[in-house]
Design an enzyme around this catalytic site. Structure first.
Site, PDB file in Angstrom:
ATOM      1  N   GLU A  93       0.886  -1.179   0.000  1.00 26.78           N
ATOM      2  CA  GLU A  93       0.000   0.000   0.000  1.00 26.78           C
ATOM      3  C   GLU A  93       0.912   1.213   0.000  1.00 26.78           C
ATOM      4  OE1 GLU A  93      -3.248   0.086  -0.207  1.00 26.78           O
ATOM      5  OE2 GLU A  93      -3.768  -2.000   0.113  1.00 26.78           O
TER       6      GLU A  93
ATOM      7  N   CYS B 256      -2.298   9.511   2.517  1.00 27.77           N
ATOM      8  CA  CYS B 256      -1.860   8.925   1.249  1.00 27.77           C
ATOM      9  C   CYS B 256      -2.757   9.303   0.079  1.00 27.77           C
ATOM     10  CB  CYS B 256      -1.776   7.408   1.375  1.00 27.77           C
ATOM     11  SG  CYS B 256      -3.313   6.653   1.900  1.00 27.77           S
TER      12      CYS B 256
HETATM   13  P1  NAD Z   1       8.015   4.787   5.235  1.00 30.66           P
HETATM   14  O1  NAD Z   1       8.139   4.067   3.964  1.00 30.66           O
HETATM   15  O2  NAD Z   1       9.059   5.745   5.621  1.00 30.66           O
HETATM   16  O3  NAD Z   1       7.835   3.800   6.473  1.00 30.66           O
HETATM   17  C1  NAD Z   1       6.774   2.875   6.630  1.00 30.66           C
HETATM   18  C2  NAD Z   1       7.260   1.713   7.472  1.00 30.66           C
HETATM   19  O4  NAD Z   1       8.387   1.127   6.847  1.00 30.66           O
HETATM   20  C3  NAD Z   1       7.694   2.047   8.901  1.00 30.66           C
HETATM   21  O5  NAD Z   1       7.100   1.109   9.793  1.00 30.66           O
HETATM   22  C4  NAD Z   1       9.197   1.858   8.870  1.00 30.66           C
HETATM   23  O6  NAD Z   1       9.740   1.346  10.073  1.00 30.66           O
HETATM   24  C5  NAD Z   1       9.374   0.815   7.808  1.00 30.66           C
HETATM   25  N1  NAD Z   1      10.693   0.875   7.180  1.00 30.66           N
HETATM   26  C6  NAD Z   1      11.533   1.922   7.081  1.00 30.66           C
HETATM   27  N2  NAD Z   1      12.665   1.560   6.436  1.00 30.66           N
HETATM   28  C7  NAD Z   1      12.528   0.255   6.118  1.00 30.66           C
HETATM   29  C8  NAD Z   1      13.344  -0.694   5.434  1.00 30.66           C
HETATM   30  N3  NAD Z   1      14.548  -0.353   4.933  1.00 30.66           N
HETATM   31  N4  NAD Z   1      12.870  -1.939   5.280  1.00 30.66           N
HETATM   32  C9  NAD Z   1      11.649  -2.264   5.749  1.00 30.66           C
HETATM   33  N5  NAD Z   1      10.835  -1.418   6.401  1.00 30.66           N
HETATM   34  C10 NAD Z   1      11.267  -0.175   6.585  1.00 30.66           C
HETATM   35  O7  NAD Z   1       6.603   5.463   5.065  1.00 30.66           O
HETATM   36  P2  NAD Z   1       6.036   6.577   5.986  1.00 30.66           P
HETATM   37  O8  NAD Z   1       6.896   7.805   5.837  1.00 30.66           O
HETATM   38  O9  NAD Z   1       5.788   6.036   7.349  1.00 30.66           O
HETATM   39  O10 NAD Z   1       4.619   6.860   5.314  1.00 30.66           O
HETATM   40  C11 NAD Z   1       4.446   7.787   4.309  1.00 30.66           C
HETATM   41  C12 NAD Z   1       4.228   7.115   2.980  1.00 30.66           C
HETATM   42  O11 NAD Z   1       3.281   6.076   3.119  1.00 30.66           O
HETATM   43  C13 NAD Z   1       3.652   8.040   1.937  1.00 30.66           C
HETATM   44  O12 NAD Z   1       4.270   7.778   0.708  1.00 30.66           O
HETATM   45  C14 NAD Z   1       2.184   7.644   1.867  1.00 30.66           C
HETATM   46  O13 NAD Z   1       1.561   7.932   0.650  1.00 30.66           O
HETATM   47  C15 NAD Z   1       2.277   6.184   2.128  1.00 30.66           C
HETATM   48  N6  NAD Z   1       1.020   5.661   2.657  1.00 30.66           N
HETATM   49  C16 NAD Z   1       0.274   4.826   1.884  1.00 30.66           C
HETATM   50  C17 NAD Z   1      -0.947   4.348   2.349  1.00 30.66           C
HETATM   51  C18 NAD Z   1      -1.801   3.414   1.526  1.00 30.66           C
HETATM   52  O14 NAD Z   1      -2.740   2.859   2.054  1.00 30.66           O
HETATM   53  N7  NAD Z   1      -1.511   3.226   0.248  1.00 30.66           N
HETATM   54  C19 NAD Z   1      -1.389   4.721   3.611  1.00 30.66           C
HETATM   55  C20 NAD Z   1      -0.599   5.562   4.368  1.00 30.66           C
HETATM   56  C21 NAD Z   1       0.617   6.027   3.889  1.00 30.66           C
END
Ligand code: NAD
Length: 496
Positions: free
Chosen positions: A226, A260
């Site tokens: 997502e 998002c």
């Molecule tokens: P992010 O990608 O920075 O982090 C999300 C999760 O990934 C966190 O739990 C983090 O610990 C983990 N993570 C970080 N580095 C990692 C790695 N190297 N390997 C595995 N996991 C890792 O995202 P964010 O900043 O928390 O959220 C913002 C983004 O999420 C935006 O792009 C937004 O559009 C998207 N988003 C999408 C949805 C959806 O339903 N499509 C919903 C909410 C947010």
């Protein structure tokens, strides 16, 4: 990934805890791999009750993690919205579990029955982002429990208060062999993606999503991604009205743009650009006066994210793009990280604000000359999570729906496609893969097992050696039938 012995104690402890919980849940799944409908209903209702019971604690954790967070938004989205989804699933789960009958050919398969039986996948990992720390942890958890799975959640390191509360509240409601939470930083997140899950859900940025998909591929773990991206809004001719602009801006301000499916950029007929800007200003002077200093404004999640937002605006100003602070009297509050809202008017395509997902209280408006140009702007970019259109022309609505691709499409409103429980939610291409919410979530986290139960009659023995006269006759008949069907003659001779 670093060796466990090279990591700080807290990281290696969290990873060891994850591995122990994973083994515990795997073993529990071997013992009981098909919870009854009654058990699933009870789980969903208990989860809904737990969320309702923790309403105050949830709102406090959100305020601590975001610096400032509107209580009513917490109540609506992260408490009532989550509970409502669980209860809707509880009332339907028995129906969802029923096997789906599939057609079989009487001549070939006799009275045998074919059906799809949805069975639990097993142990599922759920990596949660920071922007809706409860909703995006618990709503998919509901889908996963409805499908009969066991689940380990990993909240974001940016929301430590919410993560700690999730661990406490879920430990009260569930045994760890069914639902567990692990909290920690990026080393834990990386170890999480390397487990041999039966399914892995990741919600977050496209950039990290790619790393998650690569890590999961090592173990052939199926993933639901997502992700995010730039969600456009098209305003058709005659659709730049105070009501439409006001509604779009209001949705943009949910979590102060950190959503998002928030509108990212608006495509507006060139002749209506000034009108659009005037309506946006008027909306803030009227409905939203004092917005960024008031209780309805959510803080930006961290200093790092705040600085990034400012960098995007600074670059636009430096390059001579008009930046209008809509909340004219608003100032940045470093304590609560609440930031005023800006409109960036017609920036060139090479600016970072045009290249990256905005994910903050900034909105781009770009003029277009005709619908072809607007559509080609959208098609040049990656496929978005959401696409919005304001139009009262059925032909335009139809054209935009047919000619564009996005995870969701919403006409004359924004974000509503994400609130309808009966609609699956997810992206396409760089905005994600897979769906959750309601029945689509139940299906996503189930193994759709194809089952055939033999009845009377049918021709099975011709399929395997020794291939005798009967098999040869059967092959001849099958070839003749296929030739007639390919030439479109079968229906004329034998009826539909
Ligand atoms: P992010 O990608 O920075 O982090 C999300 C999760 O990934 C966190 O739990 C983090 O610990 C983990 N993570 C970080 N580095 C990692 C790695 N190297 N390997 C595995 N996991 C890792 O995202 P964010 O900043 O928390 O959220 C913002 C983004 O999420 C935006 O792009 C937004 O559009 C998207 N988003 C999408 C949805 C959806 O339903 N499509 C919903 C909410 C947010």
């Amino acid at each position: 990934m670093a060796n466990l012995t090279d990591l700080p104690d807290s990281d290696s402890l969290a990873i060891a805890e994850l591995q122990a919980l994973f083994a515990l849940q795997k073993e529990a799944f071997q013992r009981n791999s098909y919870p009854s409908a009654q058990r699933r209903r009870d789980d969903l209702r208990r989860l809904a009750q737990t969320v309702l019971d923790h309403r105050d604690a949830i709102n406090e954790a959100l305020a601590l993690d975001f610096g400032a967070h509107p209580r009513v938004a917490g109540d609506l989205i992260e408490v009532a919205g989550v509970a409502e989804g669980m209860l809707a699933a509880a009332s339907r789960v028995e129906k969802w579990m029923r096997p789906e009958r599939r057609h079989t050919d009487l001549l070939q398969f006799g009275t045998g029955k074919a059906f799809v039986a949805h069975q639990p996948k097993g142990v599922i990992g759920n990596i949660v982002p920071w922007n809706f720390p409860f909703h995006l942890a618990l709503s998919p958890l509901g889908d996963m429990l409805a499908a009969g799975n066991r689940v380990i959640l990993k909240p974001s390191e940016y929301t430590p208060h919410s993560g700690a509360l999730l661990a406490r509240m879920l430990a009260k409601a569930f045994d760890q062999e069914q639902v567990a939470v692990v909290n920690g930083g990026v080393p834990l997140a990386q170890a999480f993606t390397r487990q041999r899950w039966d399914h892995l859900l990741y919600t977050g940025s496209t950039q990290v999503g790619r790393l998650v998909a690569l890590a999961a591929a090592e173990n052939l773990v199926p993933v639901t991604l997502e992700l995010g991206g730039k969600s456009p809004v098209i305003f058709d001719r005659d659709s730049v009205t105070a009501g439409n602009v006001g509604h779009m801006l209001a949705i943009k301000l949910v979590k102060n743009g950190q959503m998002c499916i928030a509108p990212d950029y608006c495509l507006v007929p060139r002749a209506d650009l000034e009108k659009f800007v005037a309506f946006a200003r008027a909306h803030f002077e009227g409905e939203l006066a004092g917005y960024s200093g008031g209780e309805d404004c959510t803080g930006i999640i961290s200093q790092r994210h705040l600085q990034r937002n400012q960098r995007l605006l600074d670059e636009a100003r430096r390059q001579g793009t008009q930046v209008i602070q809509l909340d004219a009297a608003g100032t940045l509050d470093p304590q609560t990280r609440r930031m005023p809202v800006s409109l960036v008017v017609d920036p060139p395509d090479d600016l970072a604000i045009m290249q990256e997902e905005i994910f903050g209280p900034m909105l781009v408006v770009k003029p277009y000359d005709d619908l072809d140009e607007a559509l080609s702007t959208i098609k040049r970019g990656e496929r978005p999570l959401a696409l919005y259109l304001f139009s009262d022309q059925p032909a335009v609505i139809d054209r935009v729906q047919r000619e564009t691709t996005s995870g969701g499409f919403c006409v004359n409103a924004c974000a509503v496609q994400g609130m309808v429980h009966s609609l699956g939610f997810g992206g396409v291409g760089h905005s994600g893969t897979g769906r959750h919410h309601g029945f689509d979530g139940f299906r996503e986290f189930s193994n759709p097992r194809g089952v055939f139960v033999r009845g009377r009659g049918g021709v099975f023995e011709v399929l395997a050696p020794p291939y005798g006269r009967k098999a040869n006759r059967m092959a001849g008949l099958a070839l003749s039938a296929a030739r007639l069907k390919a030439r479109g003659l079968w229906g004329t001779i034998f009826g539909p």
